[in-house]
Design a protein around this motif. Structure first.
Motif, PDB file in Angstrom:
ATOM      1  N   PHE A   1      35.128  28.990  49.184  1.00  9.26           N
ATOM      2  CA  PHE A   1      36.001  30.141  49.390  1.00  9.26           C
ATOM      3  C   PHE A   1      36.638  30.125  50.778  1.00  9.26           C
ATOM      4  N   GLN A   2      35.903  29.631  51.773  1.00 10.33           N
ATOM      5  CA  GLN A   2      36.476  29.580  53.102  1.00 10.33           C
ATOM      6  C   GLN A   2      37.567  28.518  53.184  1.00 10.33           C
ATOM      7  N   ALA A   3      37.361  27.406  52.496  1.00  8.17           N
ATOM      8  CA  ALA A   3      38.396  26.377  52.446  1.00  8.17           C
ATOM      9  C   ALA A   3      39.635  26.906  51.741  1.00  8.17           C
ATOM     10  N   ALA A   4      39.420  27.674  50.655  1.00  6.79           N
ATOM     11  CA  ALA A   4      40.558  28.248  49.934  1.00  6.79           C
ATOM     12  C   ALA A   4      41.329  29.226  50.808  1.00  6.79           C
ATOM     13  N   GLN A   5      40.593  30.020  51.578  1.00 11.41           N
ATOM     14  CA  GLN A   5      41.269  30.969  52.462  1.00 11.41           C
ATOM     15  C   GLN A   5      42.079  30.243  53.524  1.00 11.41           C
ATOM     16  N   SER A   6      41.542  29.163  54.042  1.00 11.37           N
ATOM     17  CA  SER A   6      42.271  28.392  55.052  1.00 11.37           C
ATOM     18  C   SER A   6      43.538  27.774  54.479  1.00 11.37           C
ATOM     19  N   LEU A   7      43.508  27.457  53.159  1.00  9.97           N
ATOM     20  CA  LEU A   7      44.670  26.871  52.497  1.00  9.97           C
ATOM     21  C   LEU A   7      45.563  27.920  51.839  1.00  9.97           C
ATOM     22  N   GLN A   8      45.286  29.198  52.131  1.00 14.40           N
ATOM     23  CA  GLN A   8      46.082  30.305  51.603  1.00 14.40           C
ATOM     24  C   GLN A   8      46.014  30.407  50.083  1.00 14.40           C
TER      25      GLN A   8
ATOM     26  N   GLY B   1      34.804  27.955  39.564  1.00  9.59           N
ATOM     27  CA  GLY B   1      34.560  26.739  38.800  1.00  9.59           C
ATOM     28  C   GLY B   1      34.202  25.561  39.682  1.00  9.59           C
ATOM     29  N   VAL B   2      34.903  25.404  40.797  1.00 13.37           N
ATOM     30  CA  VAL B   2      34.593  24.329  41.743  1.00 13.37           C
ATOM     31  C   VAL B   2      33.186  24.518  42.316  1.00 13.37           C
ATOM     32  N   TRP B   3      32.862  25.744  42.651  1.00 14.46           N
ATOM     33  CA  TRP B   3      31.522  26.052  43.157  1.00 14.46           C
ATOM     34  C   TRP B   3      30.453  25.679  42.129  1.00 14.46           C
TER      35      TRP B   3
ATOM     36  N   GLY C   1      24.292  26.788  39.575  1.00 19.97           N
ATOM     37  CA  GLY C   1      25.388  26.119  38.886  1.00 19.97           C
ATOM     38  C   GLY C   1      25.651  26.692  37.505  1.00 19.97           C
ATOM     39  N   ILE C   2      24.599  26.977  36.750  1.00 22.98           N
ATOM     40  CA  ILE C   2      24.778  27.534  35.410  1.00 22.98           C
ATOM     41  C   ILE C   2      25.442  28.899  35.483  1.00 22.98           C
TER      42      ILE C   2
ATOM     43  N   MET D   1      29.297  29.557  34.099  1.00 23.09           N
ATOM     44  CA  MET D   1      29.532  30.459  32.981  1.00 23.09           C
ATOM     45  C   MET D   1      30.442  31.623  33.391  1.00 23.09           C
ATOM     46  N   ILE D   2      30.289  32.096  34.619  1.00 24.90           N
ATOM     47  CA  ILE D   2      31.198  33.144  35.115  1.00 24.90           C
ATOM     48  C   ILE D   2      32.631  32.612  35.152  1.00 24.90           C
ATOM     49  N   TRP D   3      32.780  31.392  35.679  1.00 21.25           N
ATOM     50  CA  TRP D   3      34.119  30.802  35.727  1.00 21.25           C
ATOM     51  C   TRP D   3      34.706  30.655  34.330  1.00 21.25           C
ATOM     52  N   PHE D   4      33.928  30.159  33.382  1.00 23.97           N
ATOM     53  CA  PHE D   4      34.439  29.879  32.045  1.00 23.97           C
ATOM     54  C   PHE D   4      34.958  31.144  31.371  1.00 23.97           C
ATOM     55  N   ASP D   5      34.135  32.184  31.342  1.00 22.50           N
ATOM     56  CA  ASP D   5      34.572  33.411  30.671  1.00 22.50           C
ATOM     57  C   ASP D   5      35.724  34.076  31.433  1.00 22.50           C
ATOM     58  N   TRP D   6      35.657  34.058  32.749  1.00 19.94           N
ATOM     59  CA  TRP D   6      36.732  34.635  33.566  1.00 19.94           C
ATOM     60  C   TRP D   6      38.043  33.893  33.310  1.00 19.94           C
ATOM     61  N   GLN D   7      37.978  32.563  33.270  1.00 16.52           N
ATOM     62  CA  GLN D   7      39.183  31.763  33.056  1.00 16.52           C
ATOM     63  C   GLN D   7      39.783  32.019  31.676  1.00 16.52           C
TER      64      GLN D   7
END
Length: 389
Positions: free
Chosen positions: A122-129, A139-141, A161-162, A166-172
């Protein structure tokens, strides 16, 4: 002699004592030999207490790290913030994998390292806007935590990881389709994937199999829970590439389980796959409960069918947990059934009966369900024992 005494969990000590007595009765051991064996072990809760304290400490530390990142640390530049959380993540990982630590403490460090990986992402994402509310970041996490779990053999990062995957999958799926129907479908398909993955791990990674099987139970019971609620929302199934891909993966895993596994593992996978169309049918069945003051006969029938399906599925999960000696599965199934029956009762039956009557009926239903579950569990255990003897 005291220096040779080994501490073990009380349940294991009880098992050993009973088995030693049985061996004496069968003439395999003498009384003196059985006594000498028993004296080498002593009941101890220290291992369990150490494990609980270590994992609780790790969980608090991991949440604290994520919280620290979430506050953005405005007084520091993005590069410094990213470097700081990355150094923490690398230090935790190095500590877990290079130092000689007790197993509970090593597991706690691995879990914190997997959680701190989320801070790095998340910090890398924030740095990349990149927007923070982006499911792909979760999902990457999740993918990183799963890779770390399988590389290290750690159970704690596997759990992280599980959950995140699973949070990423349903959210996506929900974000891309904007459909509640698709969300329920995703949860049920996720249950199939988790259960089939557990079956593949039964042949060598028992701890990983337990984690995946518990995740499968949570997803299957959770998906059915939402599917059976009358006021579910939209009932239009909107397909998305992620959902189609997951469905293909689930099909491949089910086929692999049928070919490569047998016994209970195979039946668990087939049962989880069968629950998917049943859950979708419950979602598609709209009893039109718009007026809570007047419940139609179709709404009654829908509620009874939903409860019957949930009782059967929850009972199967409970029996599975009992036969496999996995108390968490039994607790999960029992708790899910209680919550589901209560919600269904208030959603459909509450408008036409008093609260006292409602809870009396609910209590009778749960007592009968518990009796049936226990009888079924005893029957399955007895038949299994007879088959193995």
């Amino acid at each position: 002699m005291d220096t040779d005494v080994r501490p073990v969990a009380p349940r294991r000590l009880d098992w050993l004592s009973n088995e030693a007595d049985r061996w004496v009765g069968d003439g395999i051991l003498t009384e003196d030999a059985a006594t000498r064996i028993k004296r080498q072990y002593v009941a101890s809760h220290a291992g369990s207490l150490t494990r609980v304290i270590s994992y609780l400490g790790g969980a608090f530390l991991g949440v604290g790290l994520l919280w620290l990142v979430a506050t953005n640390l405005d007084e520091l530049s993005p590069l410094v913030r990213f470097a700081g959380i990355a150094v923490i993540w690398l230090a935790l990982t190095a500590t877990a994998e290079t130092l000689t630590l007790p197993r509970p403490l090593r597991g706690a460090f691995r879990g914190v390292a997997a959680m701190s990986l989320g801070g790095v992402v998340f910090q890398a994402a924030q740095s990349l806007q990149v927007p923070a509310l982006e499911p792909s970041l979760v999902g990457v996490w999740g993918l990183g935590a799963l890779l770390y779990a399988y590389a290290s053999g750690g159970l704690a990062p596997l759990v992280v990881g599980i959950v995140t995957a699973m949070i990423w999958f349903d959210w996506q799926v929900v974000a891309s389709s904007e459909s509640t129907f698709a969300g329920v479908f995703a949860v049920l398909v996720g249950g199939v994937v988790a259960t089939a993955t557990a079956a593949q791990h039964d042949r060598g990674r028992e701890a990983f199999a337990q984690a995946w099987r518990l995740a499968g139970g949570v997803l299957v019971l959770g998906g059915l829970f939402v599917a059976a609620i009358p006021q579910i929302g939209d009932r239009d199934l909107a397909w998305s590439p992620v959902l189609l891909g997951a469905l293909a993966v689930a099909g491949l895993l089910v086929a692999a389980a049928v070919i490569l596994t047998d016994g209970m593992s195979r039946w668990e996978v087939l049962a989880s796959a069968l629950i998917v169309p049943i859950g979708l049918a419950l979602v598609a069945w709209d009893p039109q409960v718009d007026d809570l003051g007047a419940v139609s006969g179709e709404a009654w029938l829908s509620a009874f069918v939903s409860i019957a399906v949930y009782v059967v599925v929850a009972g199967a999960v409970a029996i599975d947990g009992s036969v496999r000696d996995r108390p968490l599965l039994v607790v999960l199934a029992t708790g899910a059934l209680i919550v589901f029956t209560t919600v269904q009762s208030f959603a459909v039956f509450a408008p036409i009966m008093s609260g006292a009557t409602l809870f009396l009926l609910l209590g009778v239903l749960l007592l009968v369900t518990g009796f049936v579950f226990d009888r079924a569990r005893r029957g399955v255990a007895a038949n299994l024992s007879e088959a193995l003897s």
